[in-house]
Design an enzyme around this catalytic site. Structure first.
Site, PDB file in Angstrom:
ATOM      1  CG  ASP A  80      88.575 -52.798  -5.443  1.00 23.70           C
ATOM      2  OD1 ASP A  80      89.579 -52.916  -4.739  1.00 23.70           O
ATOM      3  OD2 ASP A  80      88.372 -53.467  -6.455  1.00 23.70           O
ATOM      4  CB  CYS A 124     100.096 -68.845   1.016  1.00 24.03           C
ATOM      5  SG  CYS A 124     100.401 -68.000  -0.552  1.00 24.03           S
ATOM      6  CB  CYS A 135      95.294 -66.667   2.848  1.00 25.05           C
ATOM      7  SG  CYS A 135      94.882 -65.342   1.719  1.00 25.05           S
ATOM      8  CB  CYS A 141      96.202 -62.902  14.278  1.00 17.80           C
ATOM      9  SG  CYS A 141      95.432 -62.333  12.752  1.00 17.80           S
ATOM     10  CB  CYS A 143      99.201 -62.877  -4.348  1.00 15.40           C
ATOM     11  SG  CYS A 143      97.454 -63.102  -3.984  1.00 15.40           S
ATOM     12  CB  CYS A 194      93.833 -67.365  -4.707  1.00 16.31           C
ATOM     13  SG  CYS A 194      94.405 -68.508  -3.435  1.00 16.31           S
ATOM     14  CB  CYS A 224      90.454 -66.991   8.611  1.00  8.69           C
ATOM     15  SG  CYS A 224      90.548 -65.950  10.079  1.00  8.69           S
ATOM     16  CB  CYS A 252      96.092 -66.911   6.502  1.00  6.31           C
ATOM     17  SG  CYS A 252      96.892 -65.853   7.719  1.00  6.31           S
ATOM     18  CB  CYS A 272      96.043 -68.232  14.409  1.00  6.34           C
ATOM     19  SG  CYS A 272      95.401 -68.860  12.848  1.00  6.34           S
TER      20      CYS A 272
HETATM   21  C1  B12 Z   1      95.992 -53.882  -4.544  1.00  4.29           C
HETATM   22  C2  B12 Z   1      94.910 -54.811  -4.024  1.00  4.29           C
HETATM   23  C3  B12 Z   1      95.120 -56.179  -4.170  1.00  4.29           C
HETATM   24  C4  B12 Z   1      96.470 -56.764  -4.599  1.00  4.29           C
HETATM   25  C5  B12 Z   1      97.447 -56.660  -3.411  1.00  4.29           C
HETATM   26  C6  B12 Z   1      96.816 -57.162  -2.094  1.00  4.29           C
HETATM   27  C7  B12 Z   1      97.381 -56.556  -0.843  1.00  4.29           C
HETATM   28  N1  B12 Z   1      97.287 -57.315   0.228  1.00  4.29           N
HETATM   29  O1  B12 Z   1      97.845 -55.434  -0.845  1.00  4.29           O
HETATM   30  C8  B12 Z   1      96.059 -58.206  -5.014  1.00  4.29           C
HETATM   31  C9  B12 Z   1      95.761 -58.250  -6.505  1.00  4.29           C
HETATM   32  C10 B12 Z   1      97.091 -59.297  -4.705  1.00  4.29           C
HETATM   33  C11 B12 Z   1      94.760 -58.377  -4.236  1.00  4.29           C
HETATM   34  C12 B12 Z   1      94.260 -59.610  -3.887  1.00  4.29           C
HETATM   35  C13 B12 Z   1      93.087 -59.794  -3.164  1.00  4.29           C
HETATM   36  N2  B12 Z   1      92.187 -58.838  -2.843  1.00  4.29           N
HETATM   37 CO1  B12 Z   1      92.530 -56.952  -3.085  1.00  4.29          CO
HETATM   38  N3  B12 Z   1      92.754 -55.073  -3.095  1.00  4.29           N
HETATM   39  C14 B12 Z   1      93.750 -54.300  -3.425  1.00  4.29           C
HETATM   40  C15 B12 Z   1      93.422 -52.815  -3.145  1.00  4.29           C
HETATM   41  C16 B12 Z   1      93.008 -52.167  -4.469  1.00  4.29           C
HETATM   42  C17 B12 Z   1      94.552 -52.025  -2.479  1.00  4.29           C
HETATM   43  C18 B12 Z   1      95.243 -52.738  -1.291  1.00  4.29           C
HETATM   44  C19 B12 Z   1      96.462 -51.997  -0.798  1.00  4.29           C
HETATM   45  O2  B12 Z   1      96.416 -50.822  -0.536  1.00  4.29           O
HETATM   46  N4  B12 Z   1      97.612 -52.687  -0.720  1.00  4.29           N
HETATM   47  C20 B12 Z   1      98.877 -52.102  -0.305  1.00  4.29           C
HETATM   48  C21 B12 Z   1      99.338 -52.676   1.015  1.00  4.29           C
HETATM   49  C22 B12 Z   1     100.615 -51.960   1.487  1.00  4.29           C
HETATM   50  O3  B12 Z   1      98.341 -52.417   1.945  1.00  4.29           O
HETATM   51  P1  B12 Z   1      97.853 -53.443   3.041  1.00  4.29           P
HETATM   52  O4  B12 Z   1      97.658 -54.816   2.527  1.00  4.29           O
HETATM   53  O5  B12 Z   1      96.717 -52.791   3.693  1.00  4.29           O
HETATM   54  O6  B12 Z   1      99.181 -53.453   3.953  1.00  4.29           O
HETATM   55  C23 B12 Z   1      99.108 -53.388   5.309  1.00  4.29           C
HETATM   56  C24 B12 Z   1      99.950 -54.407   5.967  1.00  4.29           C
HETATM   57  O7  B12 Z   1     101.123 -54.567   5.191  1.00  4.29           O
HETATM   58  C25 B12 Z   1     100.171 -53.745   7.271  1.00  4.29           C
HETATM   59  N5  B12 Z   1     101.466 -54.063   7.904  1.00  4.29           N
HETATM   60  C26 B12 Z   1     102.702 -53.994   7.408  1.00  4.29           C
HETATM   61  N6  B12 Z   1     103.576 -54.403   8.295  1.00  4.29           N
HETATM   62  C27 B12 Z   1     102.893 -54.715   9.404  1.00  4.29           C
HETATM   63  C28 B12 Z   1     103.302 -55.191  10.624  1.00  4.29           C
HETATM   64  C29 B12 Z   1     102.354 -55.419  11.616  1.00  4.29           C
HETATM   65  C30 B12 Z   1     102.793 -55.940  12.934  1.00  4.29           C
HETATM   66  C31 B12 Z   1     100.979 -55.163  11.361  1.00  4.29           C
HETATM   67  C32 B12 Z   1      99.921 -55.394  12.395  1.00  4.29           C
HETATM   68  C33 B12 Z   1     100.570 -54.710  10.085  1.00  4.29           C
HETATM   69  C34 B12 Z   1     101.546 -54.495   9.148  1.00  4.29           C
HETATM   70  O8  B12 Z   1     100.131 -52.353   7.092  1.00  4.29           O
HETATM   71  C35 B12 Z   1      99.712 -52.080   5.780  1.00  4.29           C
HETATM   72  C36 B12 Z   1      98.757 -50.913   5.818  1.00  4.29           C
HETATM   73  O9  B12 Z   1      97.779 -51.066   6.803  1.00  4.29           O
HETATM   74  C37 B12 Z   1      92.202 -52.971  -2.148  1.00  4.29           C
HETATM   75  C38 B12 Z   1      91.132 -51.884  -2.261  1.00  4.29           C
HETATM   76  C39 B12 Z   1      91.592 -50.589  -1.642  1.00  4.29           C
HETATM   77  N7  B12 Z   1      91.449 -49.514  -2.395  1.00  4.29           N
HETATM   78  O10 B12 Z   1      92.074 -50.571  -0.522  1.00  4.29           O
HETATM   79  C40 B12 Z   1      91.619 -54.363  -2.532  1.00  4.29           C
HETATM   80  C41 B12 Z   1      91.092 -55.246  -1.384  1.00  4.29           C
HETATM   81  C42 B12 Z   1      92.139 -55.236  -0.301  1.00  4.29           C
HETATM   82  N8  B12 Z   1      91.075 -56.575  -1.973  1.00  4.29           N
HETATM   83  C43 B12 Z   1      90.115 -57.315  -1.535  1.00  4.29           C
HETATM   84  C44 B12 Z   1      89.955 -58.687  -1.824  1.00  4.29           C
HETATM   85  C45 B12 Z   1      88.622 -59.329  -1.483  1.00  4.29           C
HETATM   86  C46 B12 Z   1      91.028 -59.413  -2.377  1.00  4.29           C
HETATM   87  C47 B12 Z   1      91.124 -60.942  -2.564  1.00  4.29           C
HETATM   88  C48 B12 Z   1      90.531 -61.757  -1.433  1.00  4.29           C
HETATM   89  C49 B12 Z   1      90.447 -61.316  -3.915  1.00  4.29           C
HETATM   90  C50 B12 Z   1      90.550 -62.794  -4.298  1.00  4.29           C
HETATM   91  N9  B12 Z   1      89.715 -63.649  -3.738  1.00  4.29           N
HETATM   92  O11 B12 Z   1      91.348 -63.167  -5.135  1.00  4.29           O
HETATM   93  C51 B12 Z   1      92.674 -61.140  -2.659  1.00  4.29           C
HETATM   94  C52 B12 Z   1      93.307 -61.388  -1.269  1.00  4.29           C
HETATM   95  C53 B12 Z   1      94.817 -61.567  -1.313  1.00  4.29           C
HETATM   96  C54 B12 Z   1      95.480 -61.153  -0.006  1.00  4.29           C
HETATM   97  N10 B12 Z   1      95.895 -62.102   0.820  1.00  4.29           N
HETATM   98  O12 B12 Z   1      95.590 -59.948   0.271  1.00  4.29           O
HETATM   99  C55 B12 Z   1      89.223 -56.550  -0.563  1.00  4.29           C
HETATM  100  C56 B12 Z   1      89.510 -57.030   0.867  1.00  4.29           C
HETATM  101  C57 B12 Z   1      88.321 -56.993   1.789  1.00  4.29           C
HETATM  102  C58 B12 Z   1      88.740 -57.296   3.202  1.00  4.29           C
HETATM  103  N11 B12 Z   1      87.824 -57.865   3.976  1.00  4.29           N
HETATM  104  O13 B12 Z   1      89.858 -57.038   3.604  1.00  4.29           O
HETATM  105  C59 B12 Z   1      89.630 -55.053  -0.844  1.00  4.29           C
HETATM  106  C60 B12 Z   1      89.608 -54.133   0.374  1.00  4.29           C
HETATM  107  C61 B12 Z   1      88.636 -54.540  -1.918  1.00  4.29           C
HETATM  108  C62 B12 Z   1      87.285 -54.153  -1.328  1.00  4.29           C
HETATM  109  N12 B12 Z   1      86.887 -52.914  -1.485  1.00  4.29           N
HETATM  110  O14 B12 Z   1      86.585 -54.935  -0.722  1.00  4.29           O
HETATM  111  N13 B12 Z   1      94.228 -57.184  -3.899  1.00  4.29           N
HETATM  112  S1  SF4 Z   2      94.058 -67.384   9.640  1.00  2.25           S
HETATM  113 FE1  SF4 Z   2      92.901 -65.620  10.436  1.00  2.25          FE
HETATM  114  S2  SF4 Z   2      93.292 -65.600  12.669  1.00  2.25           S
HETATM  115 FE2  SF4 Z   2      94.826 -66.954  11.723  1.00  2.25          FE
HETATM  116  S3  SF4 Z   2      96.597 -65.603  11.391  1.00  2.25           S
HETATM  117 FE3  SF4 Z   2      95.423 -65.603   9.488  1.00  2.25          FE
HETATM  118  S4  SF4 Z   2      94.057 -63.857   9.645  1.00  2.25           S
HETATM  119 FE4  SF4 Z   2      94.841 -64.267  11.715  1.00  2.25          FE
HETATM  120  S1  SF4 Z   3      95.112 -65.276  -2.077  1.00  3.10           S
HETATM  121 FE1  SF4 Z   3      96.039 -67.331  -2.344  1.00  3.10          FE
HETATM  122  S2  SF4 Z   3      98.027 -66.975  -3.320  1.00  3.10           S
HETATM  123 FE2  SF4 Z   3      97.297 -64.988  -2.528  1.00  3.10          FE
HETATM  124  S3  SF4 Z   3      98.208 -64.824  -0.519  1.00  3.10           S
HETATM  125 FE3  SF4 Z   3      96.202 -65.773  -0.192  1.00  3.10          FE
HETATM  126  S4  SF4 Z   3      96.579 -68.009  -0.289  1.00  3.10           S
HETATM  127 FE4  SF4 Z   3      98.386 -66.981  -1.127  1.00  3.10          FE
END
Ligand code: B12
Ligand code: SF4
Ligand code: SF4
Length: 344
Positions: free
Chosen positions: A134, A198, A244, A188, A214, A241, A248, A194, A191
């Site tokens: 993380d 939100c 989302c 996905c 978020c 939260c 799923c 998610c 679907c």
């Molecule tokens: C910063 C961070 C956050 C931030 C930003 C989240 C985000 N989505 O980036 C905030 C605070 C919002 C957050 C929230 C949560 N987080 Co968080 N977070 C992180 C952290 C530290 C970095 C993530 C990151 O690099 N983000 C930057 C973006 C650019 O990266 P990305 O999401 O992977 O982006 C990808 C997509 O955009 C994709 N993409 C872009 N365009 C396109 C187009 C297509 C067609 C496709 C296919 C893909 C694609 O490519 C990108 C790179 O692969 C990681 C831990 C880590 N070191 O990785 C934990 C992590 C992601 N978090 C985690 C968790 C559990 C959560 C929460 C569920 C916690 C909660 N219950 O409140 C929420 C979920 C919110 C959500 N919907 O994402 C877990 C997720 C586990 C998993 N199974 O995925 C992680 C991995 C921590 C861990 N070690 O377990 N988090």
């Molecule tokens: S709810 Fe699950 S299966 Fe549906 S679009 Fe989101 S991540 Fe994909």
């Molecule tokens: S964690 Fe909650 S607020 Fe954040 S993207 Fe998912 S549904 Fe939206």
């Protein structure tokens, strides 16, 4: 090498409670995640998480962080809940705590296990290792997908065919060349559950998250007051939260965690807002000892509870809000005044 390092590693990972295991060859790991990170930061989606921008150069590719690394071992740890994570959303007098925070802080629990595995791998291969969970500048989700643990769903988190939304991710980087496992592909389909659920409309498009909207970011990472438009949509979510994740359809394959340290604390399944708002600083630290919630500090937590009180529609909670109206912390005082004014 003294023996087959992967068989030993897999066996021990299973014994330590890891649900899934993948291996990535870093020489062929692409630049797409890093490019997406650049887009994320350029669009300012990281908000006040300045550490994402500051570490972007290292975060964009594992080799940028550790050039000697050859392989990544990706691990998933199941924290599947035994109750519906969204069950309390309609109970206005209660707070909703996200599943990952209803029990012990997972970082310390899993890091120890990762370190043990890494030591085993280093011993069996004779090569250096580094462990991540993380907090280090490493993009864990795309690595986990490349290692075959699941795919990044439209909500951007990793979805597993065997565990649904509920895997914590950890990574071991190794300077040894290990045989890669096949990556997972996107399941996905059409679907969009998610995206539609939100509450704050935080997805500008599928697979992209604007963290500034978020609720996880707003309740945990964001200091200061939350915009009125967004705080009204936070409902009673007081820490993180899961909406989302919870909707799923792949969660039909989810399983309740086997690790009792990750089973929810009974008192955090539906905590009463009145009781949470009454905690003093000392009581807060004691109540949340060992919990990730302690990390945000008493004042930010109280801010979140007051927003939930303001969203409750329960006039009988107005006096609780008024009681914090003169708090020394201006963010708490403003949250209290806002809540009291909403409840009349
Ligand atoms: C910063 C961070 C956050 C931030 C930003 C989240 C985000 N989505 O980036 C905030 C605070 C919002 C957050 C929230 C949560 N987080 Co968080 N977070 C992180 C952290 C530290 C970095 C993530 C990151 O690099 N983000 C930057 C973006 C650019 O990266 P990305 O999401 O992977 O982006 C990808 C997509 O955009 C994709 N993409 C872009 N365009 C396109 C187009 C297509 C067609 C496709 C296919 C893909 C694609 O490519 C990108 C790179 O692969 C990681 C831990 C880590 N070191 O990785 C934990 C992590 C992601 N978090 C985690 C968790 C559990 C959560 C929460 C569920 C916690 C909660 N219950 O409140 C929420 C979920 C919110 C959500 N919907 O994402 C877990 C997720 C586990 C998993 N199974 O995925 C992680 C991995 C921590 C861990 N070690 O377990 N988090
Ligand atoms: S709810 Fe699950 S299966 Fe549906 S679009 Fe989101 S991540 Fe994909
Ligand atoms: S964690 Fe909650 S607020 Fe954040 S993207 Fe998912 S549904 Fe939206």
């Amino acid at each position: 090498m003294t023996r087959d390092p992967l068989t030993a590693l897999k066996t021990r990972a299973k014994q330590l409670g890891f649900a899934d295991f993948g291996i990535v060859d870093l020489a062929t790991y692409g630049s797409q995640p890093g490019d997406s990170l650049d887009d994320f930061i350029t669009a300012d989606y990281h908000g006040t998480m300045g550490w994402m921008k500051e570490t972007a150069d290292r975060r964009r590719h594992p080799l940028a962080m550790w050039p000697e690394a050859k392989s990544a071992i990706t691990l998933g740890y199941n924290y599947g809940p035994d109750t519906d994570p969204m069950a309390t959303l309609e109970h206005a007098d209660r707070g909703t705590v996200s599943v990952y925070a209803r029990h012990r802080d997972y970082h310390s629990l899993i890091k120890g296990k990762l370190k043990e595995l890494a030591a085993l791998l280093a011993r069996d291969t004779g090569h250096d290792v580094k462990v991540f969970i993380d907090t280090a500048p490493l993009m864990e989700k795309p690595l986990a997908q490349a290692g075959g643990l699941g795919w990044q769903g439209k909500h951007t988190n990793l979805v597993s065919r065997d565990y649904g939304s509920w895997l914590f991710l950890g990574v071991i980087l190794s300077a040894a060349n290990l045989e890669a496992l096949a990556p997972e592909t996107d399941h996905c389909g059409s679907c969009r559950a998610c995206l539609d659920i939100c509450p704050t409309n935080a997805f500008p498009s599928a697979y992209k998250l604007d963290a500034r909207r978020c609720i996880s970011y707003l309740t945990i990472e964001h200091a200061g007051a939350v915009d009125i438009e967004l705080r009204e949509k936070m409902g009673n979510r007081i820490y993180g939260c899961d909406d989302c994740l919870a909707v799923c359809p792949w969660n039909k394959y989810a399983r309740v965690t086997q690790d009792e340290k990750l089973l929810p604390r009974e008192d955090l399944n539906a905590p009463k807002l009145t009781e949470l708002a009454a905690l003093t600083d000392v009581e807060f630290r004691k109540y949340f000892s060992g919990s990730p919630i302690k990390r945000i500090g008493h004042k930010r937590f109280l801010r979140n509870v007051l927003y939930a009180i303001g969203n409750s529609g329960l006039a009988e909670l107005a006096s609780i809000a008024r009681g914090h109206g003169n708090d020394a912390d201006p963010v708490v005082a403003e949250a209290a005044q806002w809540a009291a004014s909403r409840l009349g």
